[in-house]
Design an enzyme around this catalytic site. Structure first.
Site, PDB file in Angstrom:
ATOM      1  N   ASN A 151       9.801  10.598   3.183  1.00 18.71           N
ATOM      2  CA  ASN A 151       9.525   9.737   2.097  1.00 18.71           C
ATOM      3  C   ASN A 151      10.894   9.461   1.639  1.00 18.71           C
ATOM      4  O   ASN A 151      11.524  10.220   0.869  1.00 18.71           O
ATOM      5  CB  ASN A 151       8.654  10.065   1.130  1.00 18.71           C
ATOM      6  CG  ASN A 151       8.494   9.198   0.267  1.00 18.71           C
ATOM      7  OD1 ASN A 151       9.065   7.935   0.035  1.00 18.71           O
ATOM      8  ND2 ASN A 151       7.430   9.306  -0.651  1.00 18.71           N
ATOM      9  N   ARG A 176       7.330   6.956   5.476  1.00 19.83           N
ATOM     10  CA  ARG A 176       6.405   6.325   4.397  1.00 19.83           C
ATOM     11  C   ARG A 176       7.039   4.991   4.368  1.00 19.83           C
ATOM     12  O   ARG A 176       8.236   5.056   4.120  1.00 19.83           O
ATOM     13  CB  ARG A 176       6.243   6.715   3.195  1.00 19.83           C
ATOM     14  CG  ARG A 176       5.609   5.930   2.046  1.00 19.83           C
ATOM     15  CD  ARG A 176       5.553   6.752   0.976  1.00 19.83           C
ATOM     16  NE  ARG A 176       5.232   5.740  -0.223  1.00 19.83           N
ATOM     17  CZ  ARG A 176       5.271   5.455  -1.356  1.00 19.83           C
ATOM     18  NH1 ARG A 176       6.292   6.104  -1.895  1.00 19.83           N
ATOM     19  NH2 ARG A 176       4.752   4.699  -2.157  1.00 19.83           N
ATOM     20  N   HIS A 188       0.152   1.781  -2.640  1.00 21.70           N
ATOM     21  CA  HIS A 188      -0.470   2.984  -2.687  1.00 21.70           C
ATOM     22  C   HIS A 188      -1.707   2.864  -1.684  1.00 21.70           C
ATOM     23  O   HIS A 188      -2.552   3.747  -1.749  1.00 21.70           O
ATOM     24  CB  HIS A 188      -1.251   3.106  -4.330  1.00 21.70           C
ATOM     25  CG  HIS A 188      -0.189   3.428  -5.208  1.00 21.70           C
ATOM     26  ND1 HIS A 188      -0.535   3.166  -6.591  1.00 21.70           N
ATOM     27  CD2 HIS A 188       1.113   4.209  -5.308  1.00 21.70           C
ATOM     28  CE1 HIS A 188       0.478   3.484  -7.341  1.00 21.70           C
ATOM     29  NE2 HIS A 188       1.385   4.330  -6.708  1.00 21.70           N
ATOM     30  N   ARG A 202       6.153   0.658 -16.458  1.00 23.83           N
ATOM     31  CA  ARG A 202       6.305  -0.914 -15.894  1.00 23.83           C
ATOM     32  C   ARG A 202       5.031  -1.200 -16.826  1.00 23.83           C
ATOM     33  O   ARG A 202       3.940  -0.523 -17.111  1.00 23.83           O
ATOM     34  CB  ARG A 202       5.565  -0.871 -14.508  1.00 23.83           C
ATOM     35  CG  ARG A 202       6.894  -0.498 -13.581  1.00 23.83           C
ATOM     36  CD  ARG A 202       6.433  -0.488 -11.979  1.00 23.83           C
ATOM     37  NE  ARG A 202       6.890   0.244 -11.459  1.00 23.83           N
ATOM     38  CZ  ARG A 202       6.145   1.049 -10.350  1.00 23.83           C
ATOM     39  NH1 ARG A 202       4.995   0.587  -9.936  1.00 23.83           N
ATOM     40  NH2 ARG A 202       6.884   1.867  -9.483  1.00 23.83           N
ATOM     41  N   GLU A 213      -0.700  12.263   0.260  1.00 23.36           N
ATOM     42  CA  GLU A 213      -0.193  11.117   0.990  1.00 23.36           C
ATOM     43  C   GLU A 213       0.225  11.765   2.320  1.00 23.36           C
ATOM     44  O   GLU A 213       0.276  10.866   3.412  1.00 23.36           O
ATOM     45  CB  GLU A 213       0.550  10.161   0.165  1.00 23.36           C
ATOM     46  CG  GLU A 213      -0.171   9.392  -0.841  1.00 23.36           C
ATOM     47  CD  GLU A 213       0.729   8.642  -1.756  1.00 23.36           C
ATOM     48  OE1 GLU A 213       1.050   7.460  -1.648  1.00 23.36           O
ATOM     49  OE2 GLU A 213       1.010   9.413  -2.759  1.00 23.36           O
TER      50      GLU A 213
END
Ligand code: ADP
Length: 384
Positions: free
Chosen positions: A10, A80, A169, A230, A370
């Protein structure tokens, strides 16, 4: 889980995370190009001095891993990749044309796809004999129907420029809904589930009979729930107002992505634990930030139950979802009418199934993984 060794990669803008599974050996290289640091889940003698790019970081990780396992035993590398556009709806073996396509998608994800590609290039260069697979964050949402992914703009912004909801996601929402079906001992193809991934980034997904049918992140990961820094949903008119009052595009970008959310509203931190501490001491701004965070989750549960015509389960995952029992209570408040009935003791203990036995809707806490999902998807892609 027992499978041949797969390396999961990743790559972020200044970081590189690699994990070798099923050994659970992980490495994190941070601040690549600056004061580079390496953290490993095992004892290693490698040093991070002089690392200036992703390839250097990757080489360092391989050197450290080679002290533990023969590198020749690695059968595959799974990467990823954040944005697969409309083209990539499943994990895909990396070939030169696929890499060129991912590059062509970079304008859609300027912060994510270029570093993902840097990781891919480093891995291909340093492990040229090992097959490599891209696992896309957007892929699981490729089943979202037209009415949920179109924005109310003139159609050509979608057809010519690709402006639509993509969602992110996906690997996490896919993984936790599979795990939820196992926990409930029912096929996912019979269940209407809402997955709530609440970490620094936060998103919800409506997963109806095994397919994502709506998700809260949109064209970018900025839309939807309140997040660490965010803003999530905001009237686009506010952006026009701020631009007209003299804010530059870059300042607006910083404001919405880095200075808003829990951090902006509370004025304390982007970390829920700090916001909680301030709230417990009576800080009104912190209390409001948590109230906005949980209200948006509650509202989206109602919306997604409507989108799916019913609800069988709600899943909490990621840092906040897995570790903050109070947030789960706050988010689900008043949802008894939907059949949600939390067992407060089980919730406080952080058990997997936290709804009462007789409740119509199962509420679950399922740790996301993940990397595991990427490793499994990588092997599946290579087998097919
Ligand atoms: P990322 O999106 O960076 O992977 P994580 O999934 O690790 O994020 O989630 C980070 C968030 O989880 C932070 O807001 C952190 O405060 C929160 N968190 C972690 N542990 C707890 C806890 N015990 N209580 C409340 N929040 C927690």
């Amino acid at each position: 889980m027992n499978h041949p060794p797969v390396l999961v990669v990743n790559a972020g803008s200044s970081s590189l995370k690699v994990k070798l599974l099923p050994h659970h050996l992980s490495l994190l290289v941070e601040r690549i190009g600056g004061d580079t640091q390496i953290k490993a889940s095992f004892a290693t003698s490698v040093r991070s001095d002089g690392i200036s790019d992703h390839e250097g970081a990757f080489k360092l990780c391989l050197t450290a891993l080679a002290e533990q396992v023969p590198l020749a035993s690695i059968v595959a590398v799974g990467h990823r990749v954040v944005h697969g556009g409309e083209r990539y709806t499943r994990p895909t073996r990396l070939t030169p044309p696929v890499i060129a396509q991912i590059e062509a998608l970079s304008p859609l994800a300027p912060l994510h796809n270029p570093p993902n590609l840097a990781g891919i290039r480093a891995a291909l260069h340093l492990l040229p004999e090992v097959p490599q697979v891209a696992v896309f964050d957007t892929a699981f949402h490729s089943t979202v129907p037209t009415w949920a992914y179109l924005y109310g703009l003139p159609r050509r912004y979608y057809s010519e420029a690709g402006v639509r909801r993509y969602g992110f996601h996906g690997t996490s929402h896919d993984y936790v809904t599979r795990q939820a079906a196992q926990l409930l001992n029912r096929p996912r193809s019979e269940l209407r589930l809402i997955s709530l991934h609440l970490g620094n980034g936060a998103s919800a997904a409506a997963v109806q009979f095994g397919h994502s049918v709506d998700t809260s992140m949109g064209f970018t990961p900025l839309e939807g729930l309140l997040m660490g820094t965010r803003s999530g949903d905001i009237d686009a008119g506010v952006l026009l107002y701020l631009l007209r009052s003299g804010m530059s595009v870059d300042e607006l970008d910083q404001l919405l992505n880095k200075r808003s959310g829990l951090l902006g509203l509370s004025g304390v931190s982007n970390d829920m634990r700090d916001v909680r501490r301030a709230a417990a001491a009576g800080d009104q701004a912190a209390l409001d930030a948590i109230a906005v965070f949980s209200y948006r989750i509650r509202k989206i549960i109602g919306a997604y139950a409507a989108a799916m015509g019913g609800l069988d389960g709600v899943i909490f995952t990621a840092g906040i979802g897995e570790n903050d029992p109070e947030l789960r209570v706050q988010a689900l408040q008043g949802l008894e009418f939907l059949g949600i009935d939390l067992d407060l003791d089980k919730n406080a203990r952080g058990e997997r199934l936290i709804s009462r036995a007789e409740a119509r809707v199962a509420v679950m806490v399922i740790p996301t993984d993940e990397e595991r999902m990427i490793a499994e998807a990588t092997l599946e892609a290579l087998a097919s």
